[in-house]
Design a protein around this motif. Structure first.
Motif, PDB file in Angstrom:
ATOM      1  N   MET A   1       0.833  -1.188   0.000  1.00  0.00           N
ATOM      2  CA  MET A   1       0.000   0.000   0.000  1.00  0.00           C
ATOM      3  C   MET A   1       0.876   1.248   0.000  1.00  0.00           C
ATOM      4  SD  MET A   1      -3.011  -0.875   2.773  1.00  0.00           S
ATOM      5  CE  MET A   1      -3.677   0.757   2.712  1.00  0.00           C
TER       6      MET A   1
ATOM      7  N   LYS B   1     -12.679   2.635   0.685  1.00  0.00           N
ATOM      8  CA  LYS B   1     -11.560   3.571   0.514  1.00  0.00           C
ATOM      9  C   LYS B   1     -10.958   3.898   1.872  1.00  0.00           C
ATOM     10  CE  LYS B   1     -13.726   5.675  -3.485  1.00  0.00           C
ATOM     11  NZ  LYS B   1     -14.257   6.882  -4.082  1.00  0.00           N
ATOM     12  N   SER B   2      -9.703   4.325   1.855  1.00  0.00           N
ATOM     13  CA  SER B   2      -9.045   4.765   3.077  1.00  0.00           C
ATOM     14  C   SER B   2      -8.028   5.841   2.721  1.00  0.00           C
ATOM     15  CB  SER B   2      -8.359   3.589   3.777  1.00  0.00           C
ATOM     16  OG  SER B   2      -7.356   3.042   2.957  1.00  0.00           O
ATOM     17  N   GLY B   3      -7.359   6.341   3.724  1.00  0.00           N
ATOM     18  CA  GLY B   3      -6.347   7.375   3.484  1.00  0.00           C
ATOM     19  C   GLY B   3      -6.945   8.633   2.913  1.00  0.00           C
TER      20      GLY B   3
ATOM     21  N   GLU C   1      -2.542   5.796   1.240  1.00  0.00           N
ATOM     22  CA  GLU C   1      -3.704   4.927   1.396  1.00  0.00           C
ATOM     23  C   GLU C   1      -3.960   4.537   2.853  1.00  0.00           C
ATOM     24  OE1 GLU C   1      -3.749   2.543  -2.792  1.00  0.00           O
ATOM     25  OE2 GLU C   1      -2.204   1.961  -1.364  1.00  0.00           O
TER      26      GLU C   1
ATOM     27  N   GLU D   1      -8.251   9.162   0.079  1.00  0.00           N
ATOM     28  CA  GLU D   1      -9.477   8.940  -0.679  1.00  0.00           C
ATOM     29  C   GLU D   1     -10.719   8.934   0.205  1.00  0.00           C
ATOM     30  OE1 GLU D   1      -9.281   5.489  -3.103  1.00  0.00           O
ATOM     31  OE2 GLU D   1      -7.712   6.271  -4.374  1.00  0.00           O
TER      32      GLU D   1
END
Length: 43
Positions: free
Chosen positions: A1, A38-40, A5, A42
């Protein structure tokens, strides 16, 4: 990753974010991550 992210919760200690408050925030983040996929940045 990629680093962008990751979703990070930091400063959990007696001089920063209380553990109970951090836990509630983490639960909210997990729900949003699972819902959106989604993560980070986003998220």
């Amino acid at each position: 990753m990629l680093e962008s992210e990751y979703t990070v919760v930091s400063n959990i200690n007696r001089h920063g974010i209380a553990p109970v408050e951090a836990a509630a925030h983490i639960v909210d983040l997990i729900e949003r991550i699972l819902k959106t996929g989604k993560s980070g940045v986003e998220l």
